[in-house]
Design a protein around this motif. Structure first.
Motif, PDB file in Angstrom:
ATOM      1  N   UNK A 279      48.272  48.864  42.002  1.00 41.63           N
ATOM      2  CA  UNK A 279      47.841  48.076  43.167  1.00 41.63           C
ATOM      3  C   UNK A 279      46.777  47.038  42.830  1.00 41.63           C
ATOM      4  N   UNK A 280      46.080  47.189  41.703  1.00 38.98           N
ATOM      5  CA  UNK A 280      45.105  46.166  41.303  1.00 38.98           C
ATOM      6  C   UNK A 280      45.610  45.367  40.104  1.00 38.98           C
ATOM      7  N   UNK A 281      46.893  45.518  39.819  1.00 39.78           N
ATOM      8  CA  UNK A 281      47.487  44.777  38.703  1.00 39.78           C
ATOM      9  C   UNK A 281      47.324  43.275  38.912  1.00 39.78           C
ATOM     10  N   UNK A 282      47.109  42.571  37.836  1.00 36.41           N
ATOM     11  CA  UNK A 282      46.870  41.126  37.881  1.00 36.41           C
ATOM     12  C   UNK A 282      47.987  40.378  38.599  1.00 36.41           C
ATOM     13  N   UNK A 283      49.218  40.840  38.409  1.00 37.10           N
ATOM     14  CA  UNK A 283      50.370  40.130  38.968  1.00 37.10           C
ATOM     15  C   UNK A 283      50.925  40.810  40.231  1.00 37.10           C
ATOM     16  N   UNK A 286      48.414  41.131  44.600  1.00 38.09           N
ATOM     17  CA  UNK A 286      48.529  40.301  45.805  1.00 38.09           C
ATOM     18  C   UNK A 286      49.883  40.475  46.491  1.00 38.09           C
ATOM     19  N   UNK A 287      51.017  40.486  45.757  1.00 38.65           N
ATOM     20  CA  UNK A 287      52.294  40.756  46.440  1.00 38.65           C
ATOM     21  C   UNK A 287      52.311  42.102  47.165  1.00 38.65           C
ATOM     22  N   UNK A 288      51.702  43.133  46.576  1.00 36.93           N
ATOM     23  CA  UNK A 288      51.639  44.439  47.238  1.00 36.93           C
ATOM     24  C   UNK A 288      50.809  44.345  48.515  1.00 36.93           C
ATOM     25  N   UNK A 289      49.700  43.626  48.440  1.00 32.14           N
ATOM     26  CA  UNK A 289      48.849  43.427  49.625  1.00 32.14           C
ATOM     27  C   UNK A 289      49.628  42.726  50.738  1.00 32.14           C
ATOM     28  N   UNK A 290      50.385  41.696  50.379  1.00 35.26           N
ATOM     29  CA  UNK A 290      51.172  40.951  51.379  1.00 35.26           C
ATOM     30  C   UNK A 290      52.220  41.860  52.018  1.00 35.26           C
ATOM     31  N   UNK A 291      52.880  42.669  51.205  1.00 37.80           N
ATOM     32  CA  UNK A 291      53.900  43.581  51.734  1.00 37.80           C
ATOM     33  C   UNK A 291      53.285  44.623  52.672  1.00 37.80           C
ATOM     34  N   UNK A 292      52.132  45.146  52.289  1.00 40.33           N
ATOM     35  CA  UNK A 292      51.473  46.151  53.118  1.00 40.33           C
ATOM     36  C   UNK A 292      51.057  45.550  54.461  1.00 40.33           C
ATOM     37  N   UNK A 293      50.478  44.346  54.422  1.00 42.01           N
ATOM     38  CA  UNK A 293      50.045  43.714  55.668  1.00 42.01           C
ATOM     39  C   UNK A 293      51.246  43.329  56.533  1.00 42.01           C
ATOM     40  N   UNK A 379      39.407  43.770  47.919  1.00 37.70           N
ATOM     41  CA  UNK A 379      38.245  42.945  47.580  1.00 37.70           C
ATOM     42  C   UNK A 379      38.216  42.677  46.076  1.00 37.70           C
ATOM     43  N   UNK A 380      38.549  43.697  45.300  1.00 37.08           N
ATOM     44  CA  UNK A 380      38.580  43.548  43.840  1.00 37.08           C
ATOM     45  C   UNK A 380      39.694  42.591  43.415  1.00 37.08           C
ATOM     46  N   UNK A 381      40.882  42.767  43.995  1.00 34.95           N
ATOM     47  CA  UNK A 381      42.023  41.905  43.656  1.00 34.95           C
ATOM     48  C   UNK A 381      41.750  40.464  44.066  1.00 34.95           C
ATOM     49  N   UNK A 382      41.169  40.298  45.252  1.00 32.83           N
ATOM     50  CA  UNK A 382      40.943  38.956  45.774  1.00 32.83           C
ATOM     51  C   UNK A 382      39.827  38.218  45.060  1.00 32.83           C
ATOM     52  N   UNK A 383      38.994  38.949  44.312  1.00 25.55           N
ATOM     53  CA  UNK A 383      37.917  38.274  43.581  1.00 25.55           C
ATOM     54  C   UNK A 383      38.475  37.226  42.633  1.00 25.55           C
ATOM     55  N   UNK A 384      39.589  37.542  41.979  1.00 19.77           N
ATOM     56  CA  UNK A 384      40.193  36.577  41.046  1.00 19.77           C
ATOM     57  C   UNK A 384      40.639  35.322  41.782  1.00 19.77           C
ATOM     58  N   UNK A 385      41.130  35.515  43.008  1.00 17.69           N
ATOM     59  CA  UNK A 385      41.578  34.367  43.811  1.00 17.69           C
ATOM     60  C   UNK A 385      40.377  33.624  44.381  1.00 17.69           C
ATOM     61  N   UNK A 386      39.463  34.375  44.988  1.00 22.01           N
ATOM     62  CA  UNK A 386      38.309  33.762  45.638  1.00 22.01           C
ATOM     63  C   UNK A 386      37.475  32.939  44.664  1.00 22.01           C
ATOM     64  N   UNK A 387      37.339  33.450  43.435  1.00 26.52           N
ATOM     65  CA  UNK A 387      36.475  32.782  42.459  1.00 26.52           C
ATOM     66  C   UNK A 387      36.969  31.368  42.162  1.00 26.52           C
ATOM     67  N   UNK A 388      38.274  31.171  42.209  1.00 24.47           N
ATOM     68  CA  UNK A 388      38.821  29.832  41.975  1.00 24.47           C
ATOM     69  C   UNK A 388      38.451  28.870  43.086  1.00 24.47           C
ATOM     70  N   UNK A 389      38.106  29.420  44.251  1.00 22.91           N
ATOM     71  CA  UNK A 389      37.778  28.583  45.393  1.00 22.91           C
ATOM     72  C   UNK A 389      36.282  28.564  45.700  1.00 22.91           C
TER      73      UNK A 389
END
Length: 684
Positions: A279-283, A286-293, A379-389
């Protein structure tokens, strides 16, 4: 009967809130700590006959003044001195948790340690000798599992039996070390002049804690004596603050080596570690998060939820008003009173209250995900995304809270260390759709996209995240220039959700929703009915378009002409109702639906009285309806959230900027959605 105050202190994710809920049930008062907007909870303990008040302190890692939460906790403990400190320790991560314990013991307040999550310790094959640990620390140590109500009775019995009259022999991490002598000298010096908490303040003086020094307000002679002792210690040992931290961890390591036995070998993966690899895999994260939501929205807004929501909406929107209308007719109520009650109050609050089951189901799903421990992973997974922004993953936590309510979410930005990140997060907060917007999505999606209601609502939430990310890029390169701070976060182990905790959290949200309907929206429904019934001369009008509300709506409506809802679908007639409804949405987002219910259902034609969703088809195309949903998603939050933002930002300039930016983005994105959809021939 003597009254006691027990303070709950512990690290974040140690189970402190679960224990608080266990002890107090729903008998809790929630407010703010004096002078700050960090939430304060306290309640009466329901587990004992004695008069015990439980105070839930913010989750902290130490008593150093590095964050607002730490300052609040240490001020309360050092100045208000509760009768007992119940220090909740996560037994699965005992080494890190005991660091705070070593500081709490120095306060001299009767303390008892609750070793929480002992069921997980056993599952791991570990063991903790609580009795021997108790002897070493010098305070009672009680193994508990708060989620299963295990050990709670013993914990309270021992807490009540602590000696509150005589000072105990305090054991600290600095005994038998090179700092024992200067700590003792400073303690005696402070005690001689009747300064409070001599041992605690002695350590703070060695650390050169500026806030503690300021609060002590020592005389020049006292300051000189203290500086002499501290300077001598620094001359012999160097950086005392770092040395004290090292000595604490050395003391803890020795205690763990003696009293904690690990059942697994070093390097063995726990169940949580194995799940996190996926669930915290680099790839895959985020797809797992989208599916869950997506699954969450299908459950809470799809066909399954409709089985509960539809009968409930019929009962609150048709059955109850029917009973009341019959009663009013029987007692001979005037047309004005009947109009106020049926067309004003029930048309307003009934249209919002009917969506209560959808709100409850959504909050239930989110509460389960949080209790399981999944939200921390996001929050951990999104850090990689958030940091780019330009944001760290830590900002995800308050932004995630925004899906519940914007007010506590904005308060939670205090956990962000730098001013730039706080301002940026507050500006983006409304794009994280709060629960108050759910009725708006539900009524429009149900009316125009019934077969894909869950998918359409999911796309709205997804659009909010996308707009937040794009806004990050824009604002980070213009208004809020800078780098994202580093992000360190502890991931709690996965746990089975506590039924009591989940239900209590869901109940709090549902109760808040009902209270808002019964207070703010009730009063607003009356005001709106008056505004759309009378003109500025307070003469009753035959056409609501000539009313006070109609006049205001006509001024606002032209702004939304290009957005698809400034004029009535298929005509050139000004669509004043929706503009007026959006205005009331600044008071409470649910008011958008209640206002539309009053304005549309009060048109007098039979088909409009059946349901608000039926009425909407006369005014909107599917594309225009989606455009409205987009605008409601993105425009400024309610006045309560705006007031909270002002308090957190400390400036009307920044507050007005955030409101203007949010409304500007909402209008622009809504316009683009409608105009692009129109060019493509979608939903016309």
């Amino acid at each position: 009967m003597a009254a006691y105050r027990f303070a709950l202190a512990g690290n974040p994710n140690c189970g402190k809130t679960t224990l608080f809920n266990n002890l107090t049930g729903s008998n809790a008062h929630v407010g703010n700590w004096p002078g700050v907007t960090v939430e304060r909870k306290e309640g009466k303990c329901k587990k004992v006959k004695e008069n015990v008040t439980i105070i839930d302190l913010p989750g902290i890692y130490s008593l150093s003044p590095y964050s607002q939460e730490e300052i609040i906790a240490r001020n309360f403990l050092s100045k208000e001195k509760p009768d007992v400190i119940i220090n909740i320790v996560d037994a699965t991560n005992i080494e890190r948790n005991l660091y705070l314990t070593t500081q709490l013991l120095e306060l001299g307040i009767p303390t008892i340690i609750a070793l929480n999550m002992m069921d997980e310790v056993k599952l791991r094959g570990d063991s903790i000798d609580a009795a021997s640990l108790e002897k070493q620390l010098g305070v009672p140590v009680v193994p508990i599992t708060a989620t299963k109500n295990q050990g709670i009775k013993e914990l309270l019995e021992r807490a009540l039996s602590l000696d509150h009259k005589h000072e105990r022999a305090i054991k600290t991490a600095l005994e038998r070390t090179k700092l024992e002598a200067p700590v003792k000298a400073l303690s005696e010096l402070l005690q001689k002049d009747n300064y409070p908490n001599p041992l605690y303040n002695a350590v703070k003086l060695l650390e050169r804690d500026e806030k503690a020094i300021e609060e002590l307000n020592m005389s020049p002679a006292m300051t000189a004596s203290v500086n002499k002792i501290v300077a001598q210690a620094e001359g012999a040992e160097g950086d005392l603050e770092s040395m004290i931290a090292d000595l604490r961890y050395k003391y803890i390591s020795e205690a763990i080596e003696k009293h904690v036995k690990k059942g697994r070998k070093e390097g063995d993966l726990t169940f949580s570690d194995k799940v996190d690899k996926i669930v915290t895999n680099r790839y895959l994260g985020i797809p797992i998060f989208i599916l869950i939501m997506y699954a969450v929205f299908q459950i809470s807004l799809g066909p399954v939820a409709a089985l509960i929501a539809d009968p409930f909406a019929e009962f609150t929107g048709e059955t109850i008003p029917g009973w009341v209308a019959t009663f009013l007719e029987t007692v001979g109520a005037s047309d004005t009173v009947t109009g106020l009650v049926i067309d004003g109050i029930f048309a307003g609050i009934g249209s919002v209250l009917g969506f209560l089951p959808l709100v409850v189901i959504l909050m239930l799903c989110l509460s389960i995900l949080e209790d399981v421990g999944y939200m921390a992973r996001i929050a951990f997974v999104m850090d990689r995304v958030f940091r780019r922004f330009g944001l760290s993953g830590k900002a995800f936590v308050p932004l995630l809270m925004g899906y519940g309510c914007g007010v506590p979410a904005i308060m939670a930005t205090r956990t962000l260390e730098d001013d730039r990140s706080r301002k940026l997060a507050i500006t983006l907060m409304p794009f994280m759709s709060c629960g108050a917007r759910i009725p708006v999505y539900a009524v429009f999606a149900g009316a125009f996209f019934a077969s894909n209601q869950g998918l359409v609502t999911f796309s709205i939430y997804g659009l909010g995240i996308l707009v937040a990310m794009l806004s990050c890029i824009i604002l980070n390169k213009t208004v809020f220039k800078g780098e994202a701070p580093p992000f360190v976060m502890e991931l709690p182990p996965y746990r089975l959700p506590s039924l009591k905790s989940v239900m209590m959290h869901t109940w709090e949200k549902a109760r808040g929703y009902v209270v808002k309907v019964g207070t703010i929206l009730l009063s607003m429904s009356v005001v709106i009915w008056v505004l759309q019934t009378f003109d500025f001369s307070f003469h009753m009008v035959g056409d609501a378009a000539d009313s006070i509300f109609g006049s205001i709506g006509k001024l606002i409506a032209p702004i939304f002409t290009w957005n698809g809802f400034g004029v009535i679908n298929g005509t050139g007639e000004v669509h004043w109702q929706v503009g007026a409804a959006l205005l009331t949405g600044l008071i409470a987002k649910e008011a958008v639906v209640s206002t539309l219910g009053i304005l549309y259902i009060n048109e007098g034609t039979e088909e409009l009285t059946n349901a608000l969703s039926t009425a909407l088809h006369g005014y909107f195309s599917p594309l225009a309806a989606f455009s409205v949903m987009v605008f409601v998603l993105l425009y400024a939050p309610c006045f309560a959230a705006i007031a909270t933002a002002k308090k957190e930002l400390g400036s009307w300039k920044w507050t007005l900027f955030t409101v203007a930016y949010q409304c500007g983005i909402a209008w622009t994105i809504s316009l683009l959605v409608y105009q692009v959809g129109r060019l493509l021939g979608i939903g016309l």
